[in-house]
Design a protein around this motif. Sequence first.
Motif, PDB file in Angstrom:
ATOM      1  N   LEU A 282       0.836  -1.199   0.000  1.00 47.82           N
ATOM      2  CA  LEU A 282       0.000   0.000   0.000  1.00 47.82           C
ATOM      3  C   LEU A 282       0.872   1.250   0.000  1.00 47.82           C
ATOM      4  O   LEU A 282       0.586   2.217  -0.729  1.00 47.82           O
ATOM      5  CB  LEU A 282      -0.922  -0.001   1.225  1.00 47.82           C
ATOM      6  CG  LEU A 282      -1.759   1.261   1.451  1.00 47.82           C
ATOM      7  CD1 LEU A 282      -2.685   1.523   0.273  1.00 47.82           C
ATOM      8  CD2 LEU A 282      -2.539   1.165   2.763  1.00 47.82           C
ATOM      9  N   TRP A 283       1.927   1.246   0.781  1.00 48.44           N
ATOM     10  CA  TRP A 283       2.833   2.393   0.828  1.00 48.44           C
ATOM     11  C   TRP A 283       3.469   2.643  -0.544  1.00 48.44           C
ATOM     12  O   TRP A 283       3.521   3.784  -1.005  1.00 48.44           O
ATOM     13  CB  TRP A 283       3.909   2.157   1.872  1.00 48.44           C
ATOM     14  CG  TRP A 283       4.950   3.240   1.927  1.00 48.44           C
ATOM     15  CD1 TRP A 283       6.244   3.164   1.532  1.00 48.44           C
ATOM     16  CD2 TRP A 283       4.767   4.574   2.420  1.00 48.44           C
ATOM     17  NE1 TRP A 283       6.886   4.352   1.739  1.00 48.44           N
ATOM     18  CE2 TRP A 283       6.004   5.237   2.279  1.00 48.44           C
ATOM     19  CE3 TRP A 283       3.684   5.260   2.958  1.00 48.44           C
ATOM     20  CZ2 TRP A 283       6.185   6.573   2.670  1.00 48.44           C
ATOM     21  CZ3 TRP A 283       3.865   6.587   3.342  1.00 48.44           C
ATOM     22  CH2 TRP A 283       5.095   7.225   3.193  1.00 48.44           C
ATOM     23  N   ASP A 284       3.927   1.584  -1.190  1.00 45.79           N
ATOM     24  CA  ASP A 284       4.550   1.744  -2.517  1.00 45.79           C
ATOM     25  C   ASP A 284       3.552   2.329  -3.510  1.00 45.79           C
ATOM     26  O   ASP A 284       3.908   3.175  -4.351  1.00 45.79           O
ATOM     27  CB  ASP A 284       5.072   0.403  -3.011  1.00 45.79           C
ATOM     28  CG  ASP A 284       6.244  -0.119  -2.191  1.00 45.79           C
ATOM     29  OD1 ASP A 284       6.892   0.701  -1.499  1.00 45.79           O
ATOM     30  OD2 ASP A 284       6.510  -1.335  -2.226  1.00 45.79           O
ATOM     31  N   THR A 285       2.294   1.902  -3.431  1.00 40.67           N
ATOM     32  CA  THR A 285       1.255   2.451  -4.306  1.00 40.67           C
ATOM     33  C   THR A 285       1.045   3.938  -4.032  1.00 40.67           C
ATOM     34  O   THR A 285       0.907   4.750  -4.964  1.00 40.67           O
ATOM     35  CB  THR A 285      -0.065   1.691  -4.101  1.00 40.67           C
ATOM     36  OG1 THR A 285       0.127   0.316  -4.448  1.00 40.67           O
ATOM     37  CG2 THR A 285      -1.176   2.274  -4.955  1.00 40.67           C
ATOM     38  N   HIS A 290       1.011   9.565  -5.343  1.00 38.52           N
ATOM     39  CA  HIS A 290       1.045  10.933  -4.834  1.00 38.52           C
ATOM     40  C   HIS A 290       2.398  11.612  -5.041  1.00 38.52           C
ATOM     41  O   HIS A 290       2.573  12.758  -4.606  1.00 38.52           O
ATOM     42  CB  HIS A 290       0.685  10.953  -3.351  1.00 38.52           C
ATOM     43  CG  HIS A 290      -0.682  10.427  -3.045  1.00 38.52           C
ATOM     44  ND1 HIS A 290      -1.837  11.128  -3.332  1.00 38.52           N
ATOM     45  CD2 HIS A 290      -1.086   9.252  -2.492  1.00 38.52           C
ATOM     46  CE1 HIS A 290      -2.894  10.419  -2.951  1.00 38.52           C
ATOM     47  NE2 HIS A 290      -2.467   9.274  -2.437  1.00 38.52           N
ATOM     48  N   GLY A 291       3.330  10.933  -5.700  1.00 38.07           N
ATOM     49  CA  GLY A 291       4.641  11.525  -5.934  1.00 38.07           C
ATOM     50  C   GLY A 291       5.416  11.799  -4.662  1.00 38.07           C
ATOM     51  O   GLY A 291       6.086  12.820  -4.520  1.00 38.07           O
ATOM     52  N   LEU A 292       5.342  10.856  -3.708  1.00 33.49           N
ATOM     53  CA  LEU A 292       6.014  11.045  -2.435  1.00 33.49           C
ATOM     54  C   LEU A 292       7.506  10.751  -2.543  1.00 33.49           C
ATOM     55  O   LEU A 292       7.962  10.101  -3.494  1.00 33.49           O
ATOM     56  CB  LEU A 292       5.389  10.124  -1.375  1.00 33.49           C
ATOM     57  CG  LEU A 292       3.890  10.277  -1.130  1.00 33.49           C
ATOM     58  CD1 LEU A 292       3.431   9.302  -0.050  1.00 33.49           C
ATOM     59  CD2 LEU A 292       3.540  11.714  -0.748  1.00 33.49           C
ATOM     60  N   LYS A 349       7.162  15.871   1.151  1.00 33.14           N
ATOM     61  CA  LYS A 349       6.631  14.727   0.398  1.00 33.14           C
ATOM     62  C   LYS A 349       6.753  13.411   1.157  1.00 33.14           C
ATOM     63  O   LYS A 349       6.915  12.348   0.554  1.00 33.14           O
ATOM     64  CB  LYS A 349       7.323  14.609  -0.970  1.00 33.14           C
ATOM     65  CG  LYS A 349       7.169  15.834  -1.872  1.00 33.14           C
ATOM     66  CD  LYS A 349       5.751  15.997  -2.341  1.00 33.14           C
ATOM     67  CE  LYS A 349       5.595  17.114  -3.339  1.00 33.14           C
ATOM     68  NZ  LYS A 349       4.206  17.310  -3.780  1.00 33.14           N
ATOM     69  N   VAL A 350       6.652  13.482   2.484  1.00 36.38           N
ATOM     70  CA  VAL A 350       6.650  12.256   3.275  1.00 36.38           C
ATOM     71  C   VAL A 350       5.258  11.650   3.288  1.00 36.38           C
ATOM     72  O   VAL A 350       5.099  10.427   3.234  1.00 36.38           O
ATOM     73  CB  VAL A 350       7.138  12.543   4.713  1.00 36.38           C
ATOM     74  CG1 VAL A 350       7.036  11.284   5.587  1.00 36.38           C
ATOM     75  CG2 VAL A 350       8.567  13.056   4.695  1.00 36.38           C
TER      76      VAL A 350
END
Length: 352
Positions: A282-285, A290-292, A349-350
């Motif tokens: 989910l984090w990778d998605t 969102h361009g994090l 961008k965190v």
Amino acid sequence: MNTPKNVALVVGANGIAGLNLIAHLETLEGWEVIGLSRRGGEARERVRFISVDLLDAEDSRRKLGGLTQVTHIFYAAYQDRPTPVELVAPNVAMLVNVVNAVEPIAKGLQHISLMQGYKVYGAHLGPFKTPARETDAHHMPPEFNVEQQDFLERLQKGKAWTWSAIRPSVVVGYAMGTPMNAALAIGIYAAMSKELGLPLRFPGPPAAYDILLDVTDARLLARATFWAATNPKSANQAFNINNGDQFRWSEMWPKIARMFDMEVAPPLPLSLVDVMADKGPLWDTMVAKHGLARNAYADINPWRHAHGVFSTNFDFLADTTKARRFGFQEHIESEVMFREIFADYRRLKVIP
């Protein structure tokens, strides 16, 4: 004429307290910084880093034995262990190894600052007397914070340098790569809940939702730590440091939810260690969507610390009038602090 140099040795440079202290020192004229950590760091104009294993006395002597220009030691390192007994040996050893390596050779040493916390009052053991005050009696040992302070007090006798002990509440602020970061945990937990279409649900028991607590802004903590180390009146004293207000999660949690444009649901006890363990995909998605910043999810692990914070079901606060009497008057409203910290995480961008 060149500005006289103060040289700060910040031990635990990549932790939330050390990182924010270095950021503060960088804004001051006449200060150079040496940061110590196992991971090292990226050198800047007035900041350099030394990678050292502070549990190794020989490595400490070898790496630190040339730091003759140090004027201030700011000790904020910490090694976590499962029990209070196990915490003593490594945490006392690291402080001893640093001080034994530097204090004999740094002839211009002025001050050693020790970062402590409410563990001094037994906050990690269960309900403790609140508001806690610096004059409160110690609890039954073992307690590494007390042993660290005892070491400094014994060593300081007859010396020109002084010490201070800083006792923050739960420290809240910007930092990456450190496990003791409740703000990062809230930010990522909220962002993931929103991504999944869920309301923001307090992950602790109902009793924890209604306790009275205080927290400590990491930026305010940095300024207080510097103040205590450079204010002659503060020599050889301990100080509680927090934001200056108190709140209940039942009041603050809906405000945090609004910072993320989310609804609130009733509390539900969750083990953040367990429920966040499978969220890497989910984090990778989210990073891609969102361009994090590409922070690896494996490196984001504040869940054990956050679980402890949100599971505390007794009042958790300390009195800070001593610091005010000695001259430190700064404070910040905790709601404002959370809003500013989440804004920093978004700017960097965190989180989305």
